[in-house]
Design a protein around this motif. Structure first.
Motif, PDB file in Angstrom:
ATOM      1  N   ASN A  42       0.815  -1.211   0.000  1.00  0.00           N
ATOM      2  CA  ASN A  42       0.000   0.000   0.000  1.00  0.00           C
ATOM      3  C   ASN A  42       0.854   1.269   0.000  1.00  0.00           C
ATOM      4  O   ASN A  42       0.371   2.344  -0.387  1.00  0.00           O
ATOM      5  N   THR A  43       2.098   1.162   0.417  1.00  0.00           N
ATOM      6  CA  THR A  43       2.998   2.322   0.396  1.00  0.00           C
ATOM      7  C   THR A  43       3.326   2.731  -1.031  1.00  0.00           C
ATOM      8  O   THR A  43       3.595   3.909  -1.304  1.00  0.00           O
ATOM      9  N   GLY A  44       3.325   1.766  -1.923  1.00  0.00           N
ATOM     10  CA  GLY A  44       3.540   2.044  -3.342  1.00  0.00           C
ATOM     11  C   GLY A  44       4.873   2.706  -3.612  1.00  0.00           C
ATOM     12  O   GLY A  44       5.901   2.334  -3.040  1.00  0.00           O
ATOM     13  N   THR A  45       4.856   3.722  -4.482  1.00  0.00           N
ATOM     14  CA  THR A  45       6.095   4.408  -4.862  1.00  0.00           C
ATOM     15  C   THR A  45       6.250   5.748  -4.147  1.00  0.00           C
ATOM     16  O   THR A  45       6.935   6.644  -4.643  1.00  0.00           O
ATOM     17  N   ASP A  46       5.607   5.863  -2.990  1.00  0.00           N
ATOM     18  CA  ASP A  46       5.909   6.992  -2.103  1.00  0.00           C
ATOM     19  C   ASP A  46       7.240   6.641  -1.452  1.00  0.00           C
ATOM     20  O   ASP A  46       7.295   6.087  -0.363  1.00  0.00           O
ATOM     21  N   TRP A  47       8.330   6.963  -2.151  1.00  0.00           N
ATOM     22  CA  TRP A  47       9.641   6.456  -1.752  1.00  0.00           C
ATOM     23  C   TRP A  47      10.083   6.979  -0.383  1.00  0.00           C
ATOM     24  O   TRP A  47      10.734   6.247   0.379  1.00  0.00           O
ATOM     25  N   ASP A  48       9.749   8.223  -0.058  1.00  0.00           N
ATOM     26  CA  ASP A  48      10.118   8.724   1.266  1.00  0.00           C
ATOM     27  C   ASP A  48       9.412   7.938   2.362  1.00  0.00           C
ATOM     28  O   ASP A  48      10.018   7.584   3.381  1.00  0.00           O
ATOM     29  N   ARG A  49       8.123   7.652   2.159  1.00  0.00           N
ATOM     30  CA  ARG A  49       7.383   6.890   3.175  1.00  0.00           C
ATOM     31  C   ARG A  49       7.869   5.442   3.219  1.00  0.00           C
ATOM     32  O   ARG A  49       7.962   4.841   4.289  1.00  0.00           O
ATOM     33  N   ASP A 127      13.522   0.497  -6.755  1.00  0.00           N
ATOM     34  CA  ASP A 127      13.425   0.855  -5.335  1.00  0.00           C
ATOM     35  C   ASP A 127      14.696   1.554  -4.850  1.00  0.00           C
ATOM     36  O   ASP A 127      15.792   1.000  -4.958  1.00  0.00           O
ATOM     37  N   PRO A 128      14.588   2.751  -4.268  1.00  0.00           N
ATOM     38  CA  PRO A 128      15.774   3.407  -3.716  1.00  0.00           C
ATOM     39  C   PRO A 128      16.178   2.897  -2.341  1.00  0.00           C
ATOM     40  O   PRO A 128      17.295   3.166  -1.893  1.00  0.00           O
ATOM     41  N   VAL A 129      15.305   2.152  -1.657  1.00  0.00           N
ATOM     42  CA  VAL A 129      15.572   1.797  -0.259  1.00  0.00           C
ATOM     43  C   VAL A 129      16.867   1.002  -0.077  1.00  0.00           C
ATOM     44  O   VAL A 129      17.650   1.301   0.836  1.00  0.00           O
ATOM     45  N   PRO A 130      17.159  -0.033  -0.893  1.00  0.00           N
ATOM     46  CA  PRO A 130      18.439  -0.731  -0.701  1.00  0.00           C
ATOM     47  C   PRO A 130      19.652   0.187  -0.821  1.00  0.00           C
ATOM     48  O   PRO A 130      20.674  -0.024  -0.141  1.00  0.00           O
ATOM     49  N   TRP A 131      19.538   1.219  -1.649  1.00  0.00           N
ATOM     50  CA  TRP A 131      20.651   2.157  -1.812  1.00  0.00           C
ATOM     51  C   TRP A 131      20.771   3.074  -0.598  1.00  0.00           C
ATOM     52  O   TRP A 131      21.886   3.459  -0.211  1.00  0.00           O
ATOM     53  N   VAL A 132      19.638   3.403   0.031  1.00  0.00           N
ATOM     54  CA  VAL A 132      19.696   4.142   1.292  1.00  0.00           C
ATOM     55  C   VAL A 132      20.380   3.280   2.356  1.00  0.00           C
ATOM     56  O   VAL A 132      21.204   3.773   3.137  1.00  0.00           O
ATOM     57  N   SER A 133      20.060   1.990   2.374  1.00  0.00           N
ATOM     58  CA  SER A 133      20.699   1.083   3.334  1.00  0.00           C
ATOM     59  C   SER A 133      22.204   1.001   3.091  1.00  0.00           C
ATOM     60  O   SER A 133      22.998   0.965   4.041  1.00  0.00           O
ATOM     61  N   LEU A 134      22.613   0.996   1.830  1.00  0.00           N
ATOM     62  CA  LEU A 134      24.047   0.965   1.514  1.00  0.00           C
ATOM     63  C   LEU A 134      24.737   2.249   1.961  1.00  0.00           C
ATOM     64  O   LEU A 134      25.851   2.212   2.506  1.00  0.00           O
ATOM     65  N   LEU A 135      24.089   3.399   1.737  1.00  0.00           N
ATOM     66  CA  LEU A 135      24.671   4.665   2.200  1.00  0.00           C
ATOM     67  C   LEU A 135      24.797   4.680   3.720  1.00  0.00           C
ATOM     68  O   LEU A 135      25.722   5.285   4.270  1.00  0.00           O
ATOM     69  N   THR A 136      23.881   4.014   4.385  1.00  0.00           N
ATOM     70  CA  THR A 136      23.916   3.951   5.846  1.00  0.00           C
ATOM     71  C   THR A 136      25.079   3.096   6.325  1.00  0.00           C
ATOM     72  O   THR A 136      25.877   3.520   7.172  1.00  0.00           O
ATOM     73  N   ILE A 137      25.198   1.897   5.800  1.00  0.00           N
ATOM     74  CA  ILE A 137      26.246   0.984   6.289  1.00  0.00           C
ATOM     75  C   ILE A 137      27.638   1.438   5.849  1.00  0.00           C
ATOM     76  O   ILE A 137      28.645   1.043   6.453  1.00  0.00           O
ATOM     77  N   ALA A 138      27.709   2.293   4.836  1.00  0.00           N
ATOM     78  CA  ALA A 138      29.015   2.797   4.396  1.00  0.00           C
ATOM     79  C   ALA A 138      29.752   3.477   5.539  1.00  0.00           C
ATOM     80  O   ALA A 138      30.991   3.467   5.585  1.00  0.00           O
ATOM     81  N   TRP A 152      25.567   6.597  -4.059  1.00  0.00           N
ATOM     82  CA  TRP A 152      24.826   7.861  -4.041  1.00  0.00           C
ATOM     83  C   TRP A 152      24.262   8.161  -5.434  1.00  0.00           C
ATOM     84  O   TRP A 152      23.102   8.580  -5.569  1.00  0.00           O
ATOM     85  N   GLU A 153      25.043   7.936  -6.461  1.00  0.00           N
ATOM     86  CA  GLU A 153      24.571   8.172  -7.829  1.00  0.00           C
ATOM     87  C   GLU A 153      23.438   7.220  -8.180  1.00  0.00           C
ATOM     88  O   GLU A 153      22.462   7.622  -8.838  1.00  0.00           O
ATOM     89  N   GLU A 154      23.537   5.965  -7.750  1.00  0.00           N
ATOM     90  CA  GLU A 154      22.452   5.001  -8.004  1.00  0.00           C
ATOM     91  C   GLU A 154      21.173   5.433  -7.295  1.00  0.00           C
ATOM     92  O   GLU A 154      20.070   5.331  -7.845  1.00  0.00           O
ATOM     93  N   LEU A 155      21.321   5.912  -6.075  1.00  0.00           N
ATOM     94  CA  LEU A 155      20.160   6.398  -5.323  1.00  0.00           C
ATOM     95  C   LEU A 155      19.489   7.544  -6.071  1.00  0.00           C
ATOM     96  O   LEU A 155      18.266   7.573  -6.256  1.00  0.00           O
ATOM     97  N   ARG A 156      20.284   8.489  -6.533  1.00  0.00           N
ATOM     98  CA  ARG A 156      19.726   9.673  -7.188  1.00  0.00           C
ATOM     99  C   ARG A 156      19.061   9.340  -8.529  1.00  0.00           C
ATOM    100  O   ARG A 156      18.146  10.043  -8.949  1.00  0.00           O
ATOM    101  N   LEU A 157      19.484   8.272  -9.165  1.00  0.00           N
ATOM    102  CA  LEU A 157      18.807   7.835 -10.384  1.00  0.00           C
ATOM    103  C   LEU A 157      17.386   7.380 -10.089  1.00  0.00           C
ATOM    104  O   LEU A 157      16.496   7.493 -10.943  1.00  0.00           O
ATOM    105  N   ARG A 158      17.167   6.875  -8.885  1.00  0.00           N
ATOM    106  CA  ARG A 158      15.864   6.322  -8.525  1.00  0.00           C
ATOM    107  C   ARG A 158      14.971   7.329  -7.806  1.00  0.00           C
ATOM    108  O   ARG A 158      13.776   7.373  -8.041  1.00  0.00           O
ATOM    109  N   HIS A 159      15.559   8.115  -6.923  1.00  0.00           N
ATOM    110  CA  HIS A 159      14.763   9.094  -6.173  1.00  0.00           C
ATOM    111  C   HIS A 159      15.676  10.243  -5.750  1.00  0.00           C
ATOM    112  O   HIS A 159      16.204  10.254  -4.637  1.00  0.00           O
TER     113      HIS A 159
END
Length: 316
Positions: A42-49, A127-138, A152-159
């Protein structure tokens, strides 16, 4: 309580008012994952949520085996794998916090978390979420992970406007982690001046100032007490007004998942900078909803916020 109440009490809700997320976290805590597929669908592509929900679910799941159970039951569900990746990252941070400052997390454990994130990215390429997780664990890699710029570049391509990703990158570039105050401020400034009006990303400048304050208090102790004046310099107050003008004045009406957190950053800066008119408006917008950060850098959060509310609203 409302911002105008004389019995004002700030209310802290880790989910930032997301009731469906709160229910899902309660289910996770008792070992139930069955409601998660519907929540995330139900969250869909509301990527921030989606990012916000995944991270808050991972906080609870890190102390359980529930995500493994879900992934085993539904191995083809990319949401199950994405949450498992975010949970592995959270577990690594929990280990680091428990071990204490300057402790290096087992490289094998970090590698496992990283590989799980990359698998999740492959399972749901948009999905940008795995890339947010990668930026976190970095941040947990000594010296920072060499692939962080590519991630970071991969994340920005998605969101490109992902709120959490920007705050993770800000921390990575801070002096507390793998950069400097200058690098952190340069990043925040570029984002703040380059983002479209109406979005909260200009508040990165206020987040950066809070990060610098935290770092210097930790490293300088009482010698840094005068640092609180930096909220009242011409430059700091100009930054706060700029965030106000670009976000609040041009509010686009979008209710983003972490607006409450960003409003608290901006409210704190307005209070410290004696911008009482702006602060009063922000107190009204928040209607008592509060986050520990950045108030906790200055004392017990509820007490600090209540003091400022008394100064800004009740004495206005």
């Amino acid at each position: 309580m409302t911002a105008g109440s004389r019995t004002y009490t700030p209310e802290f809700d880790v989910t930032l008012g997301d009731r469906d997320l709160a229910t899902a976290r309660e289910d996770l805590a008792i070992g139930r994952w069955q409601g998660l597929p519907e929540l995330l669908h139900n969250t869909g592509t509301d990527w921030d949520r989606r990012t916000h929900r995944m991270r808050l679910l991972a906080h609870v799941a890190a102390g359980t085996s529930v995500v493994e159970e879900w992934h085993t039951a539904q191995p083809s569900d990319p949401d199950a794998l994405t949450l498992r990746a975010a949970t592995e990252v959270m577990r690594c941070f929990n280990i680091a916090v428990a071990a204490g400052k300057d402790t290096i997390v087992d490289p094998g454990r970090l590698h496992t978390a990283l590989r799980t994130c990359l698998r999740a990215a492959d399972a749901y390429p948009q999905d940008p979420v795995p890339w947010v997780s990668l930026l976190t664990i970095a941040r947990l890699h000594p010296g920072g992970h060499p692939s962080v710029v590519r991630w970071w570049e991969e994340l920005r391509l998605r969101h490109p406007d992902n709120r959490e990703a920007h705050h993770q990158m800000l921390r990575h570039l801070s002096a507390r982690w793998h950069g400097s105050h200058a690098a952190m401020y340069d990043f925040a400034w570029d984002v703040a001046t380059g983002t479209p009006p109406g979005t909260p990303l200009p508040v990165l400048m206020q987040a950066a100032r809070a990060e610098e304050y935290r770092y210097r208090i930790d490293h300088e102790g009482d010698m840094a007490l005068g640092l609180r004046q930096h909220w009242r310099t011409d430059g700091s107050m100009a930054d706060t007004r700029r965030s106000w003008d670009r976000w609040i004045v041009n509010w686009d009406g979008v209710d983003r998942a972490q607006d409450i957190a960003d409003l608290n950053y901006l409210l704190h800066a307005a209070c410290e900078g004696s911008l009482h008119s702006e602060a009063a408006h922000l107190f009204k917008l928040l209607d008592g909803r509060a986050t520990p950060v950045p108030w906790s850098y200055f004392g017990e959060p509820a007490g600090v916020i209540t003091k400022w509310h008394r100064t800004v609203v009740l004495q206005a």
